[in-house]
Design a protein around this motif. Sequence first.
Motif, PDB file in Angstrom:
ATOM      1  N   GLU A 162      36.675  38.495  29.546  1.00  0.00           N
ATOM      2  CA  GLU A 162      37.491  39.706  29.466  1.00  0.00           C
ATOM      3  C   GLU A 162      38.183  39.869  30.812  1.00  0.00           C
ATOM      4  O   GLU A 162      37.668  40.544  31.702  1.00  0.00           O
ATOM      5  CB  GLU A 162      36.625  40.919  29.129  1.00  0.00           C
ATOM      6  N   PRO A 163      39.356  39.232  30.969  1.00  0.00           N
ATOM      7  CA  PRO A 163      40.030  39.229  32.269  1.00  0.00           C
ATOM      8  C   PRO A 163      40.465  40.629  32.711  1.00  0.00           C
ATOM      9  O   PRO A 163      40.903  41.442  31.900  1.00  0.00           O
ATOM     10  CB  PRO A 163      41.266  38.361  32.030  1.00  0.00           C
ATOM     11  N   ILE A 164      40.325  40.866  34.016  1.00  0.00           N
ATOM     12  CA  ILE A 164      40.839  42.073  34.649  1.00  0.00           C
ATOM     13  C   ILE A 164      41.451  41.650  35.986  1.00  0.00           C
ATOM     14  O   ILE A 164      41.127  40.597  36.518  1.00  0.00           O
ATOM     15  CB  ILE A 164      39.760  43.153  34.889  1.00  0.00           C
ATOM     16  N   MET A 165      42.307  42.493  36.520  1.00  0.00           N
ATOM     17  CA  MET A 165      42.867  42.254  37.853  1.00  0.00           C
ATOM     18  C   MET A 165      41.959  42.940  38.863  1.00  0.00           C
ATOM     19  O   MET A 165      41.597  44.105  38.686  1.00  0.00           O
ATOM     20  CB  MET A 165      44.266  42.832  37.968  1.00  0.00           C
ATOM     21  N   VAL A 166      41.595  42.209  39.902  1.00  0.00           N
ATOM     22  CA  VAL A 166      40.700  42.733  40.932  1.00  0.00           C
ATOM     23  C   VAL A 166      41.327  42.473  42.299  1.00  0.00           C
ATOM     24  O   VAL A 166      41.875  41.395  42.543  1.00  0.00           O
ATOM     25  CB  VAL A 166      39.316  42.045  40.845  1.00  0.00           C
ATOM     26  N   ASP A 167      41.235  43.451  43.182  1.00  0.00           N
ATOM     27  CA  ASP A 167      41.705  43.282  44.543  1.00  0.00           C
ATOM     28  C   ASP A 167      40.782  42.312  45.276  1.00  0.00           C
ATOM     29  O   ASP A 167      39.560  42.528  45.319  1.00  0.00           O
ATOM     30  CB  ASP A 167      41.725  44.639  45.263  1.00  0.00           C
ATOM     31  N   ARG A 168      41.341  41.269  45.843  1.00  0.00           N
ATOM     32  CA  ARG A 168      40.560  40.236  46.537  1.00  0.00           C
ATOM     33  C   ARG A 168      39.811  40.813  47.739  1.00  0.00           C
ATOM     34  O   ARG A 168      38.716  40.382  48.057  1.00  0.00           O
ATOM     35  CB  ARG A 168      41.482  39.115  46.996  1.00  0.00           C
ATOM     36  N   ILE A 169      40.378  41.810  48.408  1.00  0.00           N
ATOM     37  CA  ILE A 169      39.763  42.355  49.629  1.00  0.00           C
ATOM     38  C   ILE A 169      38.608  43.301  49.308  1.00  0.00           C
ATOM     39  O   ILE A 169      37.505  43.149  49.816  1.00  0.00           O
ATOM     40  CB  ILE A 169      40.831  43.062  50.495  1.00  0.00           C
ATOM     41  N   SER A 170      38.859  44.285  48.436  1.00  0.00           N
ATOM     42  CA  SER A 170      37.832  45.291  48.161  1.00  0.00           C
ATOM     43  C   SER A 170      36.956  44.957  46.965  1.00  0.00           C
ATOM     44  O   SER A 170      35.875  45.513  46.821  1.00  0.00           O
ATOM     45  CB  SER A 170      38.490  46.654  47.921  1.00  0.00           C
ATOM     46  N   GLY A 171      37.442  44.091  46.080  1.00  0.00           N
ATOM     47  CA  GLY A 171      36.709  43.793  44.855  1.00  0.00           C
ATOM     48  C   GLY A 171      36.895  44.846  43.777  1.00  0.00           C
ATOM     49  O   GLY A 171      36.328  44.743  42.695  1.00  0.00           O
ATOM     50  N   LYS A 172      37.712  45.880  44.059  1.00  0.00           N
ATOM     51  CA  LYS A 172      37.923  46.953  43.086  1.00  0.00           C
ATOM     52  C   LYS A 172      38.925  46.513  42.014  1.00  0.00           C
ATOM     53  O   LYS A 172      39.910  45.843  42.330  1.00  0.00           O
ATOM     54  CB  LYS A 172      38.480  48.206  43.779  1.00  0.00           C
ATOM     55  N   PRO A 173      38.679  46.912  40.758  1.00  0.00           N
ATOM     56  CA  PRO A 173      39.678  46.650  39.713  1.00  0.00           C
ATOM     57  C   PRO A 173      40.997  47.353  40.057  1.00  0.00           C
ATOM     58  O   PRO A 173      40.997  48.470  40.569  1.00  0.00           O
ATOM     59  CB  PRO A 173      39.061  47.254  38.452  1.00  0.00           C
ATOM     60  N   ILE A 174      42.096  46.670  39.785  1.00  0.00           N
ATOM     61  CA  ILE A 174      43.423  47.243  40.031  1.00  0.00           C
ATOM     62  C   ILE A 174      43.726  48.221  38.893  1.00  0.00           C
ATOM     63  O   ILE A 174      43.896  47.816  37.743  1.00  0.00           O
ATOM     64  CB  ILE A 174      44.507  46.150  40.080  1.00  0.00           C
ATOM     65  N   THR A 175      43.765  49.502  39.237  1.00  0.00           N
ATOM     66  CA  THR A 175      44.119  50.556  38.283  1.00  0.00           C
ATOM     67  C   THR A 175      45.114  51.487  38.947  1.00  0.00           C
ATOM     68  O   THR A 175      45.213  51.548  40.183  1.00  0.00           O
ATOM     69  CB  THR A 175      42.892  51.382  37.857  1.00  0.00           C
ATOM     70  N   ALA A 176      45.843  52.252  38.151  1.00  0.00           N
ATOM     71  CA  ALA A 176      46.811  53.214  38.694  1.00  0.00           C
ATOM     72  C   ALA A 176      46.111  54.305  39.493  1.00  0.00           C
ATOM     73  O   ALA A 176      46.685  54.870  40.425  1.00  0.00           O
ATOM     74  CB  ALA A 176      47.625  53.826  37.558  1.00  0.00           C
TER      75      ALA A 176
END
Length: 167
Positions: free
Chosen positions: A123-137
């Motif tokens: 289940e792919p999601i976009m994640v910030d490489r630096i913080s590890g947080k999912p990219i959301t608005a």
Amino acid sequence: MSKSERPSTQCPVGRTLERVGDYWTLLILRDAFQGLTRFDQFEKSLGVAPNILTKRLAGLVESGFLEKHAYNERPPRYEYRLTDRGRDFAPVLTAMLAFGNRQLAPEGVCGQLVDRDTGLAAEPIMVDRISGKPITAEAFAYQAGPAAGPEVLDRVAFIAAKQASAR
């Protein structure tokens, strides 16, 4: 409006679309990620007319997503290999696959990524490489970068003003 009529843009989305914003181009890249490299393989997989395939492959080579390598001299035959730029496009196609399965597949999932070890669907999601947080608005906002010119600065200011007036 044709590509030659469009003004040059600093927008990263616009620049990407200038190079890959075409149905056949995206499907060629999809197939290249699945290991296809030869004209006849793309033609068979896609069912695309040879003249269209020739033009799209040339565009992908020109824009640096694929490299053309001869594998036969007589008759001349070529294969098309992903470049670093092309391989860097993989997350875009993965995001499109996930979106298509979630939002545009009323019959259910027809194609998916699976874990090679477990066989479980990803289940792919976009994640910030630096913080590890999912990219959301809610967690991230678009802003101008250090090289932004007037086009980007004006758009960012316009969007910020619209958001401020909506609050």
